[in-house]
Write a protein that holds these residues in place. Sequence first.
Motif, PDB file in Angstrom:
ATOM      1  N   ALA B  17      51.436  59.542  99.349  1.00 45.01           N
ATOM      2  CA  ALA B  17      50.700  58.349  98.936  1.00 45.01           C
ATOM      3  C   ALA B  17      50.220  57.564 100.149  1.00 45.01           C
ATOM      4  O   ALA B  17      49.160  56.960 100.145  1.00 45.01           O
ATOM      5  CB  ALA B  17      51.584  57.471  98.057  1.00 45.01           C
ATOM      6  N   TRP B  57      65.018  50.423  96.840  1.00 44.35           N
ATOM      7  CA  TRP B  57      65.163  50.226  95.397  1.00 44.35           C
ATOM      8  C   TRP B  57      66.354  49.296  95.147  1.00 44.35           C
ATOM      9  O   TRP B  57      66.188  48.142  94.780  1.00 44.35           O
ATOM     10  CB  TRP B  57      65.353  51.584  94.715  1.00 44.35           C
ATOM     11  CG  TRP B  57      65.520  51.526  93.223  1.00 44.35           C
ATOM     12  CD1 TRP B  57      65.345  50.437  92.401  1.00 44.35           C
ATOM     13  CD2 TRP B  57      65.872  52.605  92.371  1.00 44.35           C
ATOM     14  NE1 TRP B  57      65.563  50.784  91.099  1.00 44.35           N
ATOM     15  CE2 TRP B  57      65.895  52.110  91.030  1.00 44.35           C
ATOM     16  CE3 TRP B  57      66.175  53.956  92.574  1.00 44.35           C
ATOM     17  CZ2 TRP B  57      66.206  52.916  89.934  1.00 44.35           C
ATOM     18  CZ3 TRP B  57      66.478  54.753  91.478  1.00 44.35           C
ATOM     19  CH2 TRP B  57      66.497  54.240  90.179  1.00 44.35           C
ATOM     20  N   THR B  84      62.780  58.159  89.471  1.00 44.72           N
ATOM     21  CA  THR B  84      61.566  57.359  89.549  1.00 44.72           C
ATOM     22  C   THR B  84      61.863  55.924  89.133  1.00 44.72           C
ATOM     23  O   THR B  84      61.819  55.580  87.959  1.00 44.72           O
ATOM     24  CB  THR B  84      60.476  57.929  88.601  1.00 44.72           C
ATOM     25  OG1 THR B  84      60.346  59.320  88.860  1.00 44.72           O
ATOM     26  CG2 THR B  84      59.144  57.256  88.823  1.00 44.72           C
ATOM     27  N   ASP B  87      59.453  54.088  86.700  1.00 44.73           N
ATOM     28  CA  ASP B  87      59.009  54.765  85.488  1.00 44.73           C
ATOM     29  C   ASP B  87      58.775  53.724  84.385  1.00 44.73           C
ATOM     30  O   ASP B  87      59.714  53.090  83.907  1.00 44.73           O
ATOM     31  CB  ASP B  87      60.085  55.773  85.057  1.00 44.73           C
ATOM     32  CG  ASP B  87      59.628  56.663  83.918  1.00 44.73           C
ATOM     33  OD1 ASP B  87      58.834  56.199  83.078  1.00 44.73           O
ATOM     34  OD2 ASP B  87      60.066  57.827  83.877  1.00 44.73           O
ATOM     35  N   GLY B  88      57.505  53.585  83.995  1.00 43.87           N
ATOM     36  CA  GLY B  88      57.120  52.516  83.068  1.00 43.87           C
ATOM     37  C   GLY B  88      57.789  52.575  81.706  1.00 43.87           C
ATOM     38  O   GLY B  88      57.819  51.592  80.986  1.00 43.87           O
ATOM     39  N   SER B 364      50.384  44.529  87.753  1.00 40.77           N
ATOM     40  CA  SER B 364      50.726  45.734  88.507  1.00 40.77           C
ATOM     41  C   SER B 364      49.978  45.792  89.837  1.00 40.77           C
ATOM     42  O   SER B 364      50.061  46.784  90.551  1.00 40.77           O
ATOM     43  CB  SER B 364      50.431  46.982  87.668  1.00 40.77           C
ATOM     44  OG  SER B 364      49.135  46.924  87.126  1.00 40.77           O
ATOM     45  N   ALA B 365      49.267  44.729  90.181  1.00 36.68           N
ATOM     46  CA  ALA B 365      48.485  44.719  91.420  1.00 36.68           C
ATOM     47  C   ALA B 365      49.059  43.713  92.419  1.00 36.68           C
ATOM     48  O   ALA B 365      49.715  42.755  92.032  1.00 36.68           O
ATOM     49  CB  ALA B 365      47.033  44.360  91.104  1.00 36.68           C
ATOM     50  N   PRO B 366      48.821  43.951  93.699  1.00 36.51           N
ATOM     51  CA  PRO B 366      49.285  42.994  94.718  1.00 36.51           C
ATOM     52  C   PRO B 366      48.304  41.832  94.808  1.00 36.51           C
ATOM     53  O   PRO B 366      47.198  42.002  95.302  1.00 36.51           O
ATOM     54  CB  PRO B 366      49.276  43.832  96.005  1.00 36.51           C
ATOM     55  CG  PRO B 366      48.190  44.838  95.788  1.00 36.51           C
ATOM     56  CD  PRO B 366      48.111  45.094  94.308  1.00 36.51           C
ATOM     57  N   SER B 459      53.889  52.834  99.151  1.00 37.80           N
ATOM     58  CA  SER B 459      53.055  52.890  97.961  1.00 37.80           C
ATOM     59  C   SER B 459      53.530  51.825  96.992  1.00 37.80           C
ATOM     60  O   SER B 459      54.698  51.442  96.992  1.00 37.80           O
ATOM     61  CB  SER B 459      53.178  54.284  97.334  1.00 37.80           C
ATOM     62  OG  SER B 459      52.083  54.542  96.506  1.00 37.80           O
ATOM     63  N   LEU B 460      52.609  51.340  96.169  1.00 35.13           N
ATOM     64  CA  LEU B 460      52.986  50.283  95.239  1.00 35.13           C
ATOM     65  C   LEU B 460      53.617  50.874  93.980  1.00 35.13           C
ATOM     66  O   LEU B 460      52.978  51.633  93.258  1.00 35.13           O
ATOM     67  CB  LEU B 460      51.765  49.440  94.860  1.00 35.13           C
ATOM     68  CG  LEU B 460      52.062  48.127  94.125  1.00 35.13           C
ATOM     69  CD1 LEU B 460      50.921  47.133  94.310  1.00 35.13           C
ATOM     70  CD2 LEU B 460      52.340  48.327  92.649  1.00 35.13           C
ATOM     71  N   PHE B 461      54.872  50.534  93.747  1.00 28.99           N
ATOM     72  CA  PHE B 461      55.540  50.883  92.504  1.00 28.99           C
ATOM     73  C   PHE B 461      55.856  49.584  91.783  1.00 28.99           C
ATOM     74  O   PHE B 461      56.386  48.649  92.382  1.00 28.99           O
ATOM     75  CB  PHE B 461      56.826  51.671  92.765  1.00 28.99           C
ATOM     76  CG  PHE B 461      56.571  53.003  93.418  1.00 28.99           C
ATOM     77  CD1 PHE B 461      56.165  54.093  92.661  1.00 28.99           C
ATOM     78  CD2 PHE B 461      56.699  53.150  94.791  1.00 28.99           C
ATOM     79  CE1 PHE B 461      55.914  55.310  93.268  1.00 28.99           C
ATOM     80  CE2 PHE B 461      56.445  54.367  95.401  1.00 28.99           C
ATOM     81  CZ  PHE B 461      56.047  55.453  94.632  1.00 28.99           C
TER      82      PHE B 461
END
Lengths: 234, 600
Positions: B17, B57, B84, B87-88, B364-366, B459-461
């Motif tokens: 990523a 995490w 993950t 995981d949504g 979900s965005a920065p 990466s953005l999680f």
Amino acid sequence: MLNRSTTTALMALATGALTACGGSSSSMSTPSPSDGPRIVQPGAPGQNGRSFSTEELDNVEGVTFTEADVRFMQGMIPHHQQALQMTALVKQHATTDAVRQMALRMEISQRDEIELMSTWLRERDQPVEMPMGDMGGMSGMGGMNHMVNGLHVMPGMLTAEQMEALTNARGLEFDRLFLEGMIQHHQGAIDMVATLFNTSGAAQESTVFKFAEDVDADQQMEIDRMRGILEQIR
Amino acid sequence: MKDFGQTGRFGLLAAAALLATASTGMDAAAQQQAVVPNAPALEWDPNDPRIGLGAGWLDAESAISGLELLAAIPRAEGFFNPTTPADGRFNNTDLAFQGHRLIQGNYNGFQIIDISNPADPVYELSVVCPGGQGDVSIYGDLIFMSAQETRGRLDCGIEGVNDSISAERMRGVRIFDVSDMSNPTQVAAVQSCRGSHTHTVVTQPGDTENVYVYIQGTSRVRPGGELAGCSGGMPDEDPNTALFRIEVVKVPLANPAAAEIVNMPRIFADDQGNISGLWQGGDHGEGTQSSRLTNQCHDITAYPGIGLAGGACSGNGILLDISDAENPRRVGEVADPNFAYWHSATFNNDGDVVVFTDEWGGGSAPRCRASDPATWGANAIFRIGEGGQMELAGYYKLPVPQTETENCVAHNGSIIPVPGRDIMAQAWYQGGLSLMDFTDPENPYEIAFFDRGPLSIESLFTGGYWSTYWYNGRLYGAEISRGIDVFRLTPSEHLSEAEIRAAESVMMGEFNAQLQPKVEWTPSVDVAQAYLDQMVRSNRILNTRAQEIQRVLNGNASASQLNSLAASIEADVVQIEAGELGGDAERMARLASTLRGMAM
């Protein structure tokens, strides 16, 4: 998939991590897996529920992604990439401020979404690129299995001729072609979402569901906005 | 470098990523400069400890101020994916409270957690019932849960629903009977056309037999073949469209299985009866934000104590008169050139100020980067005037930049009941927890915070706090991918020990953030001291008077001493109001009233 050993490992990791936080570590606590909570599953209204046994924990994960989801993501990436090819032209050729602003917003959101889709595919060990010769189950697209400017053609995407016309257009003619082209392009994305939701077993996974809904709502909003600008410049 | 650690696979993915990010990174930076928002830039303290926190995490670095982290427990078994973290399907969502229990919503169901000892929360029961978002409320013996995804099943099954039209699908509000907390049973599943993204429990003062639930649907309208009467066209061609409305569910408490939709009010209608009478979508002029078409409410906060609800509805913030809970009626609306998507509402305790949040980027965005404007993705604070007129007072945004890999924007919060002040504890996703003082709505400022480093620096999680709520003396944070955190307040230059004790003394039997309670403080030394501390801090009381009050509060004052002091303070209030004396008339009056209460 969940299993007992990874869960235990995670709990151990969590305990270590919290202790390492410093400060008030002595008052921290982590439930040990052995006294983890009972898991129940209610039934439909009026029906009895049931308990999940420890052995069934592997099954709690539930729905996962399907081939249709993968094809949707793989197909939407080149779809978005063409939008970026189009917005790149706006910087040089657009004459209307509203078109410039519109394009800048699109560029940011489409770029963010390409990143999201790529990450989603990689996380699931799926190729980010759609396999050659695969039209992603987009039946009815037969004969469209080709490339434009190095991108797989997906619904709504501009043809090579349309892209060429846009590239060569100047002045208000450019703005008009851009808006008409992007409306067509966005409508294709909305159609792709509709196809996804109408496909058996698709869009059941949360990330896919949310992303598809976002594409639907965002692009519909942008279509409405572009129609408004188009009316003003005509 | 700390990553998700335990799986090599994750590290490889993240590295892949990174390459993708690097190739577009330059363009993105150039892009930021090309957009010139007509809005102020974010300002921050370069020494803020939240800058540069290490990623991870469950092992990210953290920074804290004005708070103590008492507990941090990861999500329960079956409610996360060990490989993950983001995981949504297992995102933790909203919180609800009752007695010694915390209910944690999750895309996969909900958990019941024993918080008898808030520093040692213990999972009691996990309830599997997927459908997302899984926002939860609790009222008496009933738990309500939102379901919007197409995988949601009537029978709480985890296998999803394959057919695009199916009688097995559940999108709407589920009602569980939890009179036996160890064995929740689903007693009703109220289906709605757009499903339930969020919902709001609304009480009708005087009605003890029913409770109401407003359904806020934001998702696709499902086909009429699946649920009769559902269609999703625009109003001109589809006057019965499921867009442009909310649904009102009436729940008879004696027979909740009979819960049903009793009203679908067109709360965005104009005087001419056009049901799309509010914001039409688009920007507000050059350099302004593009706000969404108002065809839905994302969230509604009901405040029955003042007869109003605040609706955060796509392109508008609205006020609803809910004195008749079954028939909410719009009495005020605002739009804002900085708002992309009106997300949630929180009132101050007096009910004359409302805080709206803007979920620019969808969560979900920065959107808390150094380059993001200080008024975008922020809170907008409005004074509420006569008849529901709202007037903009100020903006508040998390006052420290976050990284490109942290989803961050204004999100859910609740009031911390410090008497004499308006303080909101608010979730900013991976921006952490921020306590905003908006007592002066024109000048909100931060008084405490907690923040962890990003889940990953590559990466953005999606992660961070969904909600941070105050309940019976502690702050609870629902971390989307990390679990549940519990905090207590600690004294600082911004908050005294007495103010904290006064807030901690407020006890409730039940709390749902979207059903805002009116707090009343039992008169006590702590409450009186809190008012005094505030006046001393702001230098709005004469030293001699402050010392006199302090002497009375320090000693075991008799009733007559308390009343006597109250009388002289009341005399001050008269003088202050007449302009003959400087000072804080409102707090002095509250202090006098508290002293008289203590004397009783």
